[in-house]
Structures are given as structure tokens and as C-alpha cells.
Scaffold this motif. Sequence first.
Motif, PDB file in Angstrom:
ATOM      1  N   ARG A  87       0.826  -1.206   0.000  1.00 21.01           N
ATOM      2  CA  ARG A  87       0.000   0.000   0.000  1.00 21.01           C
ATOM      3  C   ARG A  87       0.863   1.261   0.000  1.00 21.01           C
ATOM      4  NH1 ARG A  87      -4.419   2.887   1.348  1.00 21.01           N
ATOM      5  NH2 ARG A  87      -4.181   4.472   2.961  1.00 21.01           N
ATOM      6  N   ILE A  88       1.940   1.248   0.767  1.00 23.67           N
ATOM      7  CA  ILE A  88       2.823   2.414   0.828  1.00 23.67           C
ATOM      8  C   ILE A  88       3.667   2.522  -0.439  1.00 23.67           C
ATOM      9  CG2 ILE A  88       4.709   3.507   2.151  1.00 23.67           C
ATOM     10  CD1 ILE A  88       2.115   3.548   3.637  1.00 23.67           C
ATOM     11  N   SER A  89       3.685   1.461  -1.231  1.00 23.45           N
ATOM     12  CA  SER A  89       4.508   1.401  -2.446  1.00 23.45           C
ATOM     13  C   SER A  89       5.979   1.562  -2.108  1.00 23.45           C
ATOM     14  CB  SER A  89       4.071   2.478  -3.456  1.00 23.45           C
ATOM     15  OG  SER A  89       2.739   2.270  -3.855  1.00 23.45           O
ATOM     16  N   ALA A  90       6.394   0.882  -1.062  1.00 24.26           N
ATOM     17  CA  ALA A  90       7.788   0.965  -0.624  1.00 24.26           C
ATOM     18  C   ALA A  90       8.672   0.159  -1.566  1.00 24.26           C
ATOM     19  CB  ALA A  90       7.915   0.433   0.800  1.00 24.26           C
ATOM     20  N   SER A  91       9.689   0.793  -2.098  1.00 30.63           N
ATOM     21  CA  SER A  91      10.559   0.094  -3.040  1.00 30.63           C
ATOM     22  C   SER A  91      12.030   0.238  -2.692  1.00 30.63           C
ATOM     23  CB  SER A  91      10.322   0.623  -4.461  1.00 30.63           C
ATOM     24  OG  SER A  91      10.583   2.017  -4.519  1.00 30.63           O
ATOM     25  N   LYS A  92      12.336   0.850  -1.563  1.00 31.75           N
ATOM     26  CA  LYS A  92      13.722   1.028  -1.171  1.00 31.75           C
ATOM     27  C   LYS A  92      14.381  -0.319  -0.889  1.00 31.75           C
ATOM     28  CE  LYS A  92      13.908   5.586  -1.165  1.00 31.75           C
ATOM     29  NZ  LYS A  92      14.814   6.355  -2.033  1.00 31.75           N
ATOM     30  N   GLN A  93      15.686  -0.375  -1.126  1.00 36.04           N
ATOM     31  CA  GLN A  93      16.421  -1.624  -0.976  1.00 36.04           C
ATOM     32  C   GLN A  93      16.296  -2.200   0.431  1.00 36.04           C
ATOM     33  OE1 GLN A  93      20.478  -1.286  -2.287  1.00 36.04           O
ATOM     34  NE2 GLN A  93      21.131  -3.165  -1.269  1.00 36.04           N
ATOM     35  N   ALA A  94      16.452  -1.350   1.450  1.00 37.90           N
ATOM     36  CA  ALA A  94      16.395  -1.835   2.829  1.00 37.90           C
ATOM     37  C   ALA A  94      14.988  -2.277   3.207  1.00 37.90           C
ATOM     38  CB  ALA A  94      16.883  -0.754   3.789  1.00 37.90           C
ATOM     39  N   LEU A  95      13.975  -1.561   2.738  1.00 39.31           N
ATOM     40  CA  LEU A  95      12.597  -1.933   3.050  1.00 39.31           C
ATOM     41  C   LEU A  95      12.226  -3.275   2.432  1.00 39.31           C
ATOM     42  CD1 LEU A  95      10.856   1.531   2.730  1.00 39.31           C
ATOM     43  CD2 LEU A  95      10.625   0.004   4.687  1.00 39.31           C
ATOM     44  N   ALA A  96      12.759  -3.559   1.254  1.00 36.89           N
ATOM     45  CA  ALA A  96      12.435  -4.818   0.587  1.00 36.89           C
ATOM     46  C   ALA A  96      12.873  -6.025   1.405  1.00 36.89           C
ATOM     47  CB  ALA A  96      13.086  -4.860  -0.795  1.00 36.89           C
ATOM     48  N   LEU A  97      13.906  -5.857   2.234  1.00 34.55           N
ATOM     49  CA  LEU A  97      14.409  -6.978   3.031  1.00 34.55           C
ATOM     50  C   LEU A  97      13.409  -7.433   4.081  1.00 34.55           C
ATOM     51  CD1 LEU A  97      18.105  -5.804   3.628  1.00 34.55           C
ATOM     52  CD2 LEU A  97      17.218  -7.270   1.806  1.00 34.55           C
ATOM     53  N   THR A  98      12.414  -6.596   4.391  1.00 37.31           N
ATOM     54  CA  THR A  98      11.467  -6.946   5.449  1.00 37.31           C
ATOM     55  C   THR A  98      10.580  -8.122   5.083  1.00 37.31           C
ATOM     56  OG1 THR A  98       9.827  -5.342   4.638  1.00 37.31           O
ATOM     57  CG2 THR A  98      11.416  -4.562   6.276  1.00 37.31           C
TER      58      THR A  98
END
Length: 423
Positions: A87-98
Motif C-alpha cells: 500500500r505504501i509502495s515501498a521500493s527502497k532496498q532496505a525496506l524490501a528486506l522486510t
Amino acid sequence: MSTSTNPTAASSAEYAEHLSNLVAVPSLLHDQQYFLGPIGNLDPTEFIIAETNRIPFRSANPNTSHWKNTFKSWPSLEKSWPVWYKRISASKQALALTVANSAKDEPLMATATYFWSNTLNAFLFNQGPMTPTLLDIIMLTGLDVTSSANPMNLNTKNTFEFKTKSIGGWSGYITAYMGKGPVTPREHVAFLLMWLEKFLFCGSSCGPTTNWQFLAEALVTKKQFPLGKILLGYLYQILNNASAKIIIGSVVGTGGPWWLLQSWLNLVVMKVVNRPSVTEAEFPRLEPIVEDDGEERTHRRCMSYGEYVSTPADAGTKLSAELLKDWFFSFYDGFQKDARVWFFYADSMDFELPADFRFEDINHEKFQQSREIFTTAISPCILPVGIHQGRNIQVSYEFYHPMSSARQLEMGQLEMGEISKSL
């Protein structure tokens, strides 16, 4: 750059004095050869012996009782998190690791800690000193390590109020703060607050807090600050705290970014364990897709080293005396020479991330960002810690002196001296 491990034979006290403040120390014998400085004591034997005698396993035998509940705050995946992430459209490298939901390798992390030097901020393994560096932070997470803003000067007065107690843990937190319709700044802050607390810094509360809210609000307003340096500083801090407690026979406390240590150690041991190649490893998709052949795909190829090492080589392992012993002798005796890895990122061109740093660009003046990142990674500095909110928090710092791990940065290794004098 050279990977030579011996300082030039032409070194002398006069030469060392002349170059004592340089980070990249040129060789007198080879034009393209550099060692990582600054130069310390030219005869570091006494220092090395003294420091080796101070690492935890010289004072306390490895024991599973030291590690009760230490890894309790491991960043496990909440069921509703992928929905909020999308929903937040998070695409950062660190966020993807979650979304990796990595399994813990408790014996690997615990055993390595017995080799930690709190003077060098490095592990003293048989093959030589090694440590997580700012270069590793970039390659694993893509987080900012170059911004000059002092995070301690950020406004610590929160804009929004969030209830975190008696809310039903993280699942209740998501239910309370994940919105519908357009994403508001308040929801964005709530999302990043969970990411910082649960997935990045992994606080000892093991539940929602507002300890990192001022950083979350700064990120939403796109303020630039060196989050990567803060993360590395916290890793050094938990290792220093753990080693101090082991030495006095105390239990290592809960909390901290142990996931980062495991990710880094997975690189150290990647030729020792049964890990797939970087081109064969796969990472979980946010949601499955169906191919033209009708087959459902739940994984995709890895896009970064962070994703690669987040994919477990096995299902994870609980701490046991037998596994602790096995890893201890591996680090103490050293791996076979063909299994030792100094520079982890030889296959970096197989990955798309990090997008703002490429090794092949660091010697080209037109690629300033890659040059700046690499210069930062090889330069001594201090790392801020204790900047989050909460009770009994004291602002402090950790030393970053990468000369002890020059070979990890593809540079020549000088002998270690009293490097703290160079800072």
C-alpha cells in the motif's frame, strides 16, 4: 586496487610520519598499489597480543547460557505487513528486506561474538581481523552513509501521536494505523516507525514504541541523514555490550540489529556453507504471480546482496552447545584457504542494487556518488548511537576505523597499530 596483504618493504619511520594522516597510502614500489591508512604503530606486536588477550573467549568459555532471549526481537514477518508494504509502495532496498522472513542462525551469531574486539570494533578471526563496514551497509541495505547532517540535531518534538501500549502488539498496531484511500503523512510515519523499530533496529521491547518516531518523521519529510552510519553504530554497540557481558559471565541482553550481523556473517562463510550462487538464489515475492505456463511463482531472482544473504542456506538453527563448538573451531582454526573470502562483492554486476553505487565507477570523476560512497567507506569516522527516544538513553558514539579490514575493501592491509590515535 591492490589486494596485497603486506606493507611495502620500503616503509620506514620517516615515510610513516610523512603519510600518517593519509587514508589511501601509496606504495613506493607500485604506482597503482594503495594501502588503507592512516598508519599506526610500525611495530604493533605488543598491541595485537594485548588486544587478542582481551576478546571474550579468552575470559569466558562459550556457553549457551549467555544467550537466553538475546535474539527474541528478531524481525519476523507480521502477516499483514506485506499488505501495508504494498500500500505504501515501498521500493527502497532496505525496506524490501522486510519480506524475507529470514530464519535465525543463532550459533553463527553467538559464536562470532566471542571473537569481537571492542578496541578495534572488529572480529579477530584466525584468518585476520574482519568487520562489517560502511561498504557492507551500502551493499546490503542501500542506506545513506554520506549525508553530513547530524542526526542529533533533528527536531525531536513529534508531530503525530501514536498509541503503542495495550494495542495488541504489532498486528494490532497495523490494524490501528494502516489506512484506506490515499496514504496520509501520519500513516506513512506509522509505517516507517514500525520498520525502524521492528525490522531495522529491533528494539528490546519486542513490540510497538515511538522511540524512533522523530527519525520516521524526518524520513517522510525527505530530510537527508546518514541512517546507514547509525545502523552500523548500533551493531557495533550491541557487539561491545555483548562482549562486556560475556566477560563478566552475564546474560547478553535482548534487542539490536542482529539480523545485520547474520547477513554479514553469511557473506564471510558463503564458501563454507551450502549456499546457492548469486545468480541462482531466489527472494520471496510480495505476492505470487502466475506464468504463461500456468505455474505459480512465489519467488524471484535476488536484486541485491542484502536479498541474497537474507535467503537462508537452511531452515535456521537454534543455539546448541554442539553447534556453538563447531562454529568456534571454524573461526579459531580458520577456514580452508579456498573457502576464505575477503572481498565479498566480486559478483556485484549481477545485481541491480544499490542503484547509486557501482564498483566500476569509483575511479571515474563523472560518477561522483560512487566515488563519495567509497571514500566514506574507507575513511575513519565516528558513528552516532543512542540518538533514539526512550528512557535511560544516552547519546554516544562508536569508532569506525576500516584500516583493520582493508582487504575487505580491496586495498592492501597495513599492520595494525594503535589506530585509535589516528582518529
